[in-house]
Design a protein around this motif. Structure first.
Motif, PDB file in Angstrom:
ATOM      1  N   TYR A 130      -4.569  14.725   6.945  1.00 35.51           N
ATOM      2  CA  TYR A 130      -3.767  13.790   6.151  1.00 35.51           C
ATOM      3  C   TYR A 130      -2.289  14.165   6.050  1.00 35.51           C
ATOM      4  CZ  TYR A 130      -8.236  11.855   4.830  1.00 35.51           C
ATOM      5  OH  TYR A 130      -9.471  11.278   4.877  1.00 35.51           O
ATOM      6  N   ALA A 131      -1.977  15.435   5.976  1.00 35.97           N
ATOM      7  CA  ALA A 131      -0.574  15.856   5.899  1.00 35.97           C
ATOM      8  C   ALA A 131      -0.079  16.149   7.320  1.00 35.97           C
ATOM      9  CB  ALA A 131      -0.421  17.090   5.016  1.00 35.97           C
ATOM     10  N   HIS A 132       1.144  15.680   7.606  1.00 34.67           N
ATOM     11  CA  HIS A 132       1.685  15.797   8.955  1.00 34.67           C
ATOM     12  C   HIS A 132       3.139  16.239   8.907  1.00 34.67           C
ATOM     13  CE1 HIS A 132      -1.830  13.756  10.556  1.00 34.67           C
ATOM     14  NE2 HIS A 132      -1.707  12.914   9.553  1.00 34.67           N
ATOM     15  N   SER A 133       3.557  16.830  10.013  1.00 31.35           N
ATOM     16  CA  SER A 133       4.971  17.133  10.187  1.00 31.35           C
ATOM     17  C   SER A 133       5.467  16.365  11.408  1.00 31.35           C
ATOM     18  CB  SER A 133       5.199  18.638  10.363  1.00 31.35           C
ATOM     19  OG  SER A 133       4.470  19.146  11.457  1.00 31.35           O
ATOM     20  N   PHE A 134       6.608  15.728  11.238  1.00 32.42           N
ATOM     21  CA  PHE A 134       7.280  15.056  12.345  1.00 32.42           C
ATOM     22  C   PHE A 134       8.546  15.853  12.579  1.00 32.42           C
ATOM     23  CE2 PHE A 134       9.529  12.030  14.834  1.00 32.42           C
ATOM     24  CZ  PHE A 134       8.532  11.350  15.521  1.00 32.42           C
ATOM     25  N   GLU A 135       8.638  16.479  13.750  1.00 31.62           N
ATOM     26  CA  GLU A 135       9.629  17.527  13.964  1.00 31.62           C
ATOM     27  C   GLU A 135      10.636  17.165  15.055  1.00 31.62           C
ATOM     28  OE1 GLU A 135       5.624  20.174  13.476  1.00 31.62           O
ATOM     29  OE2 GLU A 135       6.739  20.208  15.371  1.00 31.62           O
ATOM     30  N   THR A 136      11.810  17.767  14.946  1.00 30.61           N
ATOM     31  CA  THR A 136      12.783  17.744  16.034  1.00 30.61           C
ATOM     32  C   THR A 136      12.970  19.177  16.509  1.00 30.61           C
ATOM     33  OG1 THR A 136      14.538  17.759  14.364  1.00 30.61           O
ATOM     34  CG2 THR A 136      14.041  15.655  15.393  1.00 30.61           C
ATOM     35  N   TRP A 137      13.037  19.305  17.820  1.00 39.49           N
ATOM     36  CA  TRP A 137      13.173  20.605  18.466  1.00 39.49           C
ATOM     37  C   TRP A 137      14.389  20.590  19.367  1.00 39.49           C
ATOM     38  CZ3 TRP A 137       9.392  24.710  18.463  1.00 39.49           C
ATOM     39  CH2 TRP A 137       8.305  24.478  17.597  1.00 39.49           C
ATOM     40  N   VAL A 138      15.062  21.715  19.449  1.00 42.76           N
ATOM     41  CA  VAL A 138      16.206  21.889  20.343  1.00 42.76           C
ATOM     42  C   VAL A 138      15.990  23.190  21.120  1.00 42.76           C
ATOM     43  CG1 VAL A 138      18.684  22.292  20.491  1.00 42.76           C
ATOM     44  CG2 VAL A 138      17.799  20.637  18.839  1.00 42.76           C
ATOM     45  N   GLU A 139      15.967  23.081  22.427  1.00 42.51           N
ATOM     46  CA  GLU A 139      15.805  24.241  23.309  1.00 42.51           C
ATOM     47  C   GLU A 139      14.629  25.127  22.894  1.00 42.51           C
ATOM     48  OE1 GLU A 139      19.660  26.110  23.431  1.00 42.51           O
ATOM     49  OE2 GLU A 139      20.525  24.436  24.556  1.00 42.51           O
ATOM     50  N   GLY A 140      13.506  24.489  22.607  1.00 38.30           N
ATOM     51  CA  GLY A 140      12.285  25.212  22.277  1.00 38.30           C
ATOM     52  C   GLY A 140      12.212  25.768  20.875  1.00 38.30           C
ATOM     53  N   GLN A 141      13.177  25.422  20.005  1.00 35.59           N
ATOM     54  CA  GLN A 141      13.198  25.925  18.628  1.00 35.59           C
ATOM     55  C   GLN A 141      13.096  24.761  17.646  1.00 35.59           C
ATOM     56  OE1 GLN A 141      13.397  29.336  17.864  1.00 35.59           O
ATOM     57  NE2 GLN A 141      13.116  29.511  20.078  1.00 35.59           N
ATOM     58  N   LEU A 142      12.333  24.964  16.582  1.00 35.94           N
ATOM     59  CA  LEU A 142      12.229  23.963  15.526  1.00 35.94           C
ATOM     60  C   LEU A 142      13.601  23.785  14.878  1.00 35.94           C
ATOM     61  CD1 LEU A 142      10.415  22.112  13.782  1.00 35.94           C
ATOM     62  CD2 LEU A 142       9.951  24.110  12.330  1.00 35.94           C
ATOM     63  N   ALA A 143      14.129  22.567  14.945  1.00 28.97           N
ATOM     64  CA  ALA A 143      15.482  22.293  14.444  1.00 28.97           C
ATOM     65  C   ALA A 143      15.496  21.551  13.127  1.00 28.97           C
ATOM     66  CB  ALA A 143      16.256  21.494  15.487  1.00 28.97           C
ATOM     67  N   GLY A 144      14.420  20.821  12.828  1.00 35.74           N
ATOM     68  CA  GLY A 144      14.343  20.055  11.595  1.00 35.74           C
ATOM     69  C   GLY A 144      13.058  19.258  11.570  1.00 35.74           C
ATOM     70  N   GLY A 145      12.817  18.585  10.457  1.00 36.61           N
ATOM     71  CA  GLY A 145      11.607  17.784  10.395  1.00 36.61           C
ATOM     72  C   GLY A 145      11.356  17.171   9.040  1.00 36.61           C
ATOM     73  N   ILE A 146      10.297  16.385   9.020  1.00 39.18           N
ATOM     74  CA  ILE A 146       9.875  15.663   7.822  1.00 39.18           C
ATOM     75  C   ILE A 146       8.404  15.963   7.586  1.00 39.18           C
ATOM     76  CG2 ILE A 146       9.557  13.375   6.783  1.00 39.18           C
ATOM     77  CD1 ILE A 146      11.879  12.432   8.598  1.00 39.18           C
ATOM     78  N   LEU A 147       8.072  16.228   6.344  1.00 42.32           N
ATOM     79  CA  LEU A 147       6.705  16.502   5.915  1.00 42.32           C
ATOM     80  C   LEU A 147       6.209  15.311   5.114  1.00 42.32           C
ATOM     81  CD1 LEU A 147       4.487  18.783   5.400  1.00 42.32           C
ATOM     82  CD2 LEU A 147       5.700  19.174   3.267  1.00 42.32           C
ATOM     83  N   GLY A 148       5.000  14.848   5.398  1.00 43.33           N
ATOM     84  CA  GLY A 148       4.482  13.719   4.636  1.00 43.33           C
ATOM     85  C   GLY A 148       2.976  13.598   4.737  1.00 43.33           C
ATOM     86  N   ILE A 149       2.459  12.625   3.997  1.00 40.49           N
ATOM     87  CA  ILE A 149       1.024  12.378   3.926  1.00 40.49           C
ATOM     88  C   ILE A 149       0.757  10.958   4.398  1.00 40.49           C
ATOM     89  CG2 ILE A 149      -0.941  12.166   2.350  1.00 40.49           C
ATOM     90  CD1 ILE A 149       0.552  14.326   0.633  1.00 40.49           C
ATOM     91  N   ALA A 150      -0.194  10.820   5.325  1.00 39.88           N
ATOM     92  CA  ALA A 150      -0.569   9.511   5.861  1.00 39.88           C
ATOM     93  C   ALA A 150      -1.911   9.095   5.255  1.00 39.88           C
ATOM     94  CB  ALA A 150      -0.662   9.565   7.376  1.00 39.88           C
ATOM     95  N   LEU A 151      -1.903   7.927   4.627  1.00 38.54           N
ATOM     96  CA  LEU A 151      -3.121   7.338   4.066  1.00 38.54           C
ATOM     97  C   LEU A 151      -3.216   5.911   4.588  1.00 38.54           C
ATOM     98  CD1 LEU A 151      -2.807   8.402   0.323  1.00 38.54           C
ATOM     99  CD2 LEU A 151      -4.430   9.293   1.986  1.00 38.54           C
ATOM    100  N   GLY A 152      -4.122   5.671   5.516  1.00 38.77           N
ATOM    101  CA  GLY A 152      -4.193   4.346   6.119  1.00 38.77           C
ATOM    102  C   GLY A 152      -2.852   4.016   6.738  1.00 38.77           C
ATOM    103  N   GLY A 153      -2.287   2.854   6.364  1.00 36.97           N
ATOM    104  CA  GLY A 153      -0.996   2.425   6.885  1.00 36.97           C
ATOM    105  C   GLY A 153       0.179   2.785   6.001  1.00 36.97           C
ATOM    106  N   ALA A 154      -0.003   3.783   5.148  1.00 38.74           N
ATOM    107  CA  ALA A 154       1.084   4.250   4.275  1.00 38.74           C
ATOM    108  C   ALA A 154       1.449   5.680   4.658  1.00 38.74           C
ATOM    109  CB  ALA A 154       0.662   4.210   2.812  1.00 38.74           C
ATOM    110  N   PHE A 155       2.754   5.928   4.778  1.00 34.76           N
ATOM    111  CA  PHE A 155       3.241   7.290   4.987  1.00 34.76           C
ATOM    112  C   PHE A 155       4.075   7.653   3.769  1.00 34.76           C
ATOM    113  CE2 PHE A 155       6.138  10.596   6.479  1.00 34.76           C
ATOM    114  CZ  PHE A 155       5.252  11.463   7.085  1.00 34.76           C
ATOM    115  N   ILE A 156       3.697   8.737   3.104  1.00 35.73           N
ATOM    116  CA  ILE A 156       4.378   9.190   1.898  1.00 35.73           C
ATOM    117  C   ILE A 156       5.198  10.420   2.269  1.00 35.73           C
ATOM    118  CG2 ILE A 156       4.079  10.022  -0.460  1.00 35.73           C
ATOM    119  CD1 ILE A 156       1.208   8.485  -0.104  1.00 35.73           C
ATOM    120  N   GLY A 157       6.502  10.227   2.377  1.00 37.57           N
ATOM    121  CA  GLY A 157       7.390  11.327   2.729  1.00 37.57           C
ATOM    122  C   GLY A 157       7.532  12.279   1.562  1.00 37.57           C
TER     123      GLY A 157
END
Length: 191
Positions: free
Chosen positions: A96-123
């Motif tokens: 249910y909890a997910h991370s949507f991430e951006t990477w630069v040159e193989g390194q984690l550069a940033g991201g968003i943490l949230g919870i997906a319930l059906g068609g709702a994403f709670i950032g």
């Protein structure tokens, strides 16, 4: 102790968890900020260069723990306590909890943490280590949510950063109506 089933049930009813220094508590807001998933989502002109550079790579759940840590450290004195981190980890392991991430040159550069319930994403939170990384994550996440068929992207609280993307506020009653509809929709965050 927080149980996964009860946690999901409360999120589906519009509550969210926070640690105000006295342990985990459930809260409910009278106003919610929503990120539009339609054509009213706005990409700031200054961000287009970063989006088109090819410098950022998007990944889903590639480093959930790193994203969780980044979000916890982003705000100095954080509301993401060790106990809340454990809740997010358990929600992640349950799918249910997910991370949507951006990477630069193989390194984690940033991201968003949230919870997906059906068609709702709670950032829940976002962070960056590289300038523009969290903004790129926001744009790519909205594209992903659209492609997956999500109906609602709850950012919880409005701020100037989110407003630049077209975030708008709705009263609790309207939010709960939209949330009830969205959580019934059978979609998958990860495809």
């Amino acid at each position: 102790m927080i149980h996964i089933e009860e946690t999901l049930r409360l999120y589906a009813r519009g509550y969210f968890l926070m640690d105000n220094g006295e342990g985990l508590r459930w809260y409910r807001s009278r106003v919610h900020a929503l990120i539009p998933l339609d054509s009213s989502f706005h990409i700031p002109r200054s961000l287009r260069r970063a989006l088109n550079s090819g410098w950022f790579e998007s990944r889903i759940n590639a480093d959930f723990v790193g994203t969780l840590q980044g979000c916890a450290l982003e705000h100095g004195e954080t509301w993401i306590s060790e106990e809340l981190k454990q809740v997010y980890l358990e929600l992640h392991w349950a799918g249910y909890a997910h991370s949507f991430e951006t990477w630069v040159e193989g390194q984690l550069a940033g991201g968003i943490l949230g919870i997906a319930l059906g068609g709702a994403f709670i950032g829940e939170s976002m962070f960056y280590r590289v300038p523009e990384a969290s903004k790129v994550a926001m744009v790519r996440l909205v594209e992903h949510l659209r492609a997956q068929g999500f109906e609602l992207f709850d950012a919880q609280a409005q701020n100037p950063h989110l407003k630049r993307f077209g975030a708008y506020e709705v009263a609790e009653r309207e939010f709960l109506h939209r949330l009830r509809q969205a959580v019934r929709k059978p979609v998958s965050f990860t495809g």
